[in-house]
Design an enzyme around this catalytic site. Structure first.
Site, PDB file in Angstrom:
ATOM      1  N   SER A 141      16.606   4.926  -4.314  1.00 18.05           N
ATOM      2  CA  SER A 141      15.709   4.343  -5.313  1.00 18.05           C
ATOM      3  C   SER A 141      16.002   4.906  -6.696  1.00 18.05           C
ATOM      4  CB  SER A 141      14.251   4.617  -4.936  1.00 18.05           C
ATOM      5  OG  SER A 141      13.938   4.029  -3.696  1.00 18.05           O
ATOM      6  N   ARG A 172       7.233  -1.402 -11.017  1.00 14.13           N
ATOM      7  CA  ARG A 172       8.532  -2.035 -10.817  1.00 14.13           C
ATOM      8  C   ARG A 172       8.452  -3.545 -11.067  1.00 14.13           C
ATOM      9  NH1 ARG A 172      11.719  -0.416  -5.419  1.00 14.13           N
ATOM     10  NH2 ARG A 172      10.732  -2.228  -4.464  1.00 14.13           N
ATOM     11  N   GLY A 199       6.422  -6.668   0.802  1.00 12.83           N
ATOM     12  CA  GLY A 199       5.646  -6.573   2.027  1.00 12.83           C
ATOM     13  C   GLY A 199       6.471  -6.981   3.222  1.00 12.83           C
ATOM     14  N   PRO A 234      -3.310  -6.116  -5.699  1.00 11.80           N
ATOM     15  CA  PRO A 234      -2.925  -4.863  -5.037  1.00 11.80           C
ATOM     16  C   PRO A 234      -3.330  -4.877  -3.575  1.00 11.80           C
ATOM     17  CG  PRO A 234      -4.927  -4.528  -6.304  1.00 11.80           C
ATOM     18  CD  PRO A 234      -4.513  -5.960  -6.536  1.00 11.80           C
ATOM     19  N   ALA A 235      -2.741  -3.985  -2.798  1.00  9.29           N
ATOM     20  CA  ALA A 235      -3.069  -3.895  -1.377  1.00  9.29           C
ATOM     21  C   ALA A 235      -4.515  -3.475  -1.180  1.00  9.29           C
ATOM     22  CB  ALA A 235      -2.134  -2.899  -0.693  1.00  9.29           C
ATOM     23  N   TRP A 252       0.806  -1.216   0.000  1.00 11.02           N
ATOM     24  CA  TRP A 252       0.000   0.000   0.000  1.00 11.02           C
ATOM     25  C   TRP A 252       0.838   1.264   0.000  1.00 11.02           C
ATOM     26  CZ3 TRP A 252       1.581   2.641   4.192  1.00 11.02           C
ATOM     27  CH2 TRP A 252       1.996   1.918   5.318  1.00 11.02           C
ATOM     28  N   ASN A 253       2.122   1.197   0.400  1.00 11.42           N
ATOM     29  CA  ASN A 253       2.853   2.446   0.628  1.00 11.42           C
ATOM     30  C   ASN A 253       3.310   3.141  -0.655  1.00 11.42           C
ATOM     31  OD1 ASN A 253       4.645   0.323   0.255  1.00 11.42           O
ATOM     32  ND2 ASN A 253       6.159   1.098   1.698  1.00 11.42           N
ATOM     33  N   GLU A 301      10.844  -8.794  -1.643  1.00 10.18           N
ATOM     34  CA  GLU A 301      11.333  -7.498  -1.149  1.00 10.18           C
ATOM     35  C   GLU A 301      10.594  -7.262   0.153  1.00 10.18           C
ATOM     36  OE1 GLU A 301      11.603  -4.129   0.148  1.00 10.18           O
ATOM     37  OE2 GLU A 301      10.404  -3.400  -1.536  1.00 10.18           O
ATOM     38  N   LEU A 302      11.297  -7.492   1.278  1.00  9.00           N
ATOM     39  CA  LEU A 302      10.646  -7.584   2.579  1.00  9.00           C
ATOM     40  C   LEU A 302      11.015  -6.410   3.481  1.00  9.00           C
ATOM     41  CD1 LEU A 302      11.169 -11.447   2.970  1.00  9.00           C
ATOM     42  CD2 LEU A 302       9.250 -10.221   1.917  1.00  9.00           C
TER      43      LEU A 302
END
Length: 483
Positions: free
Chosen positions: A446, A164, A233, A180-181, A155-156, A255-256
């Site tokens: 990033s 990506r 997440g 999606p979230a 969600w962020n 990707e945690l």
């Protein structure tokens, strides 16, 4: 209802069509800035998940054999469309997620860049043709699309974390199912509409908003025809997903979570370090896996660094993301805000000092004031847990070894930040930080052209850069015998 929200797609996207969920159920999306209802979105069921898999499987062969240039042109056109509609996309993002409008605009630009980057990578998928060492044959190595993929986005960064993953999958020739979230589905559905407009064929991308991730993820991962999972997440959920992929041995990119240290040595440019600290801490209101989570500062400059950081964070305006001049918006939910409150309380109970902030403003919305904590004791939870909020805990170190010990004392290893003007120290410390990325004298790492990812409990696999497309490709070897 906001006009842009009113116009946005709110259904599932299956096999090239927007459609209601099987039983017609929906769920509400709310604005975290004022807690108001924005709209209802289709709530996918297991039947819809199976429909999405069938659509992706049907489309896979034709999509994989589509000319790389054609796939590249679709991505290029999508980049143009996102760029043209930055303001609309940014406004929707701010409404459903909370970040300030300038920051939402920056995310839209960042998200679009993944499509432009992977449009260029699509035509550079390589292989090799070599003579066998014994001389009697040839070795032919090619790369081919992995196959249908499940992509789970957070969600962020509701747009950028989508592009990506979607960008390299399209470039490689993979079909996709995107989950999606629950808190931020509207940005993803808007992205789907733009990809459709850009010419993406039916079935290549399918999107399943849902209030229950397991309800749609379980039937997808249970199907052996789905060959890859990419997840962004928490580490806890990532570990569970790894177990679910084991029976079918699906490839994974994880990707945690993070717990990023921000190191400031005594020879650092303090002005630059404070600017970098604000950038690294407050991107996305602090709700970022690469946000600086703990500040380790050399003892001789700790007091001055804390004073300057306090001034900077204390001067920032907090409010609804659409309000002019606001730098810090609300957190995404009351649960997220409550966690920040809990971690700050734990730190102060153990002796940390609040030099600015440390409170929740009154009224509606899930706000928390930008906060600096000084003299944070080593046992405080906030130094070990990802705070995901606008809180900067400051602690000190005595020398280089002490700095590295504190920085590496975590199960996570996503990113670290390092400020020093000593080149040898920069190389020495940078090489010993156990993270997948290091920001050297910068608070922003990033970059669509660079590999993003971590080590240890922060996951595996890379997104972005030349490495990003390899996550969606299988290497095949053809042995050619010659008489």
């Amino acid at each position: 209802m906001n006009t842009l929200i009113d116009k946005a797609p709110k259904q599932l996207y299956l096999d090239g069509r927007f459609a209601d969920a099987t039983d017609g159920l929906t769920f509400g999306v709310h604005d975290p800035g004022d807690e108001q209802w924005l709209c209802d979105v289709a709530d996918a069921r297991p039947t819809d998940a199976r429909r999405a898999v069938e659509a992706a499987v049907r489309a896979q062969e034709d999509w994989a054999t589509t000319a790389p240039r054609q796939r590249a042109e679709i991505l290029r056109r999508a980049w143009e469309l996102i760029t043209e509609r930055t303001e609309d996309l940014a406004t929707v993002m701010t409404l459903e997620m909370g970040k300030s409008l300038p920051e939402s605009r920056a995310e839209v630009t960042y998200a679009a860049e993944f499509f432009r980057w992977f449009a260029e990578e699509a035509v550079r998928i390589d292989g090799r043709y070599t003579r066998s060492p014994a001389g009697g044959g040839r070795t032919i190595v090619t790369k081919q699309a992995v196959g249908p993929c499940l992509l789970i986005t957070p969600w962020n960064f509701p747009l950028a974390m989508g592009t990506r993953k979607i960008g390299p999958a399209i470039a490689a020739g993979c079909t996709m199912i995107v989950k999606p979230a629950r808190l931020t589905p509207i940005s993803m559905l808007g992205l789907v509409a733009l990809l459709e407009e850009a010419g993406l064929p039916a079935g290549v991308l399918n999107v399943l908003p849902s209030t229950s991730a397991s309800r749609v993820v379980d039937p997808i991962l249970a199907d052996a025809r789905v060959r890859k999972l990419s997840f962004t997440g928490s580490t806890e959920v990532g570990r569970d997903l790894v177990r679910r992929c084991a029976p079918n041995l699906q490839r994974m990119s994880m990707e945690l979570g993070g717990n990023a240290p921000f190191l400031v040595f005594s020879d650092a440019d303090l002005d630059a370090a404070v600017r970098g600290a604000v950038t690294a801490k407050l991107r996305n209101n602090g709700e970022s896996c690469v946000a600086a989570n703990r500040f380790h500062v050399a003892e001789p400059v700790a007091e001055e660094f804390t004073r300057r950081l306090t001034e900077e964070l204390g001067s920032l305006r907090v409010g609804h993301g659409l309000t002019d001049g606001v730098s810090v918006g609300p957190l995404v939910s009351i649960e997220q805000r409550d966690k920040v409150v809990e971690l700050v309380a734990d730190a102060t109970d153990q002796g940390a000092r609040v030099t600015t902030g440390g409170s929740t403003p009154g009224g509606t919305g899930f706000f928390y004031s930008p906060t600096v904590l000084a003299d944070v004791p080593g046992q405080a939870r906030i130094l070990r847990e990802e705070v995901f909020g606008p809180v900067a805990p400051v602690t000190t170190f005595s020398d280089e070894e002490d700095a590295l010990r504190q920085a590496n004392d975590t199960e996570f290893g996503l990113v670290a930040y390092l400020y020093t003007r000593d080149l040898e120290r920069a190389v020495r410390v940078g090489e010993r930080l156990r993270t997948g990325m290091v920001g050297l004298n910068t608070g922003l790492v990033s970059n669509a052209a660079a590999p993003f990812g971590g080590v240890k409990a922060s996951g595996f696999g890379r997104e972005g850069g030349a490495e990003g497309i390899d996550e969606y490709l299988d290497t095949r070897y053809l042995a050619l015998a010659l008489s």
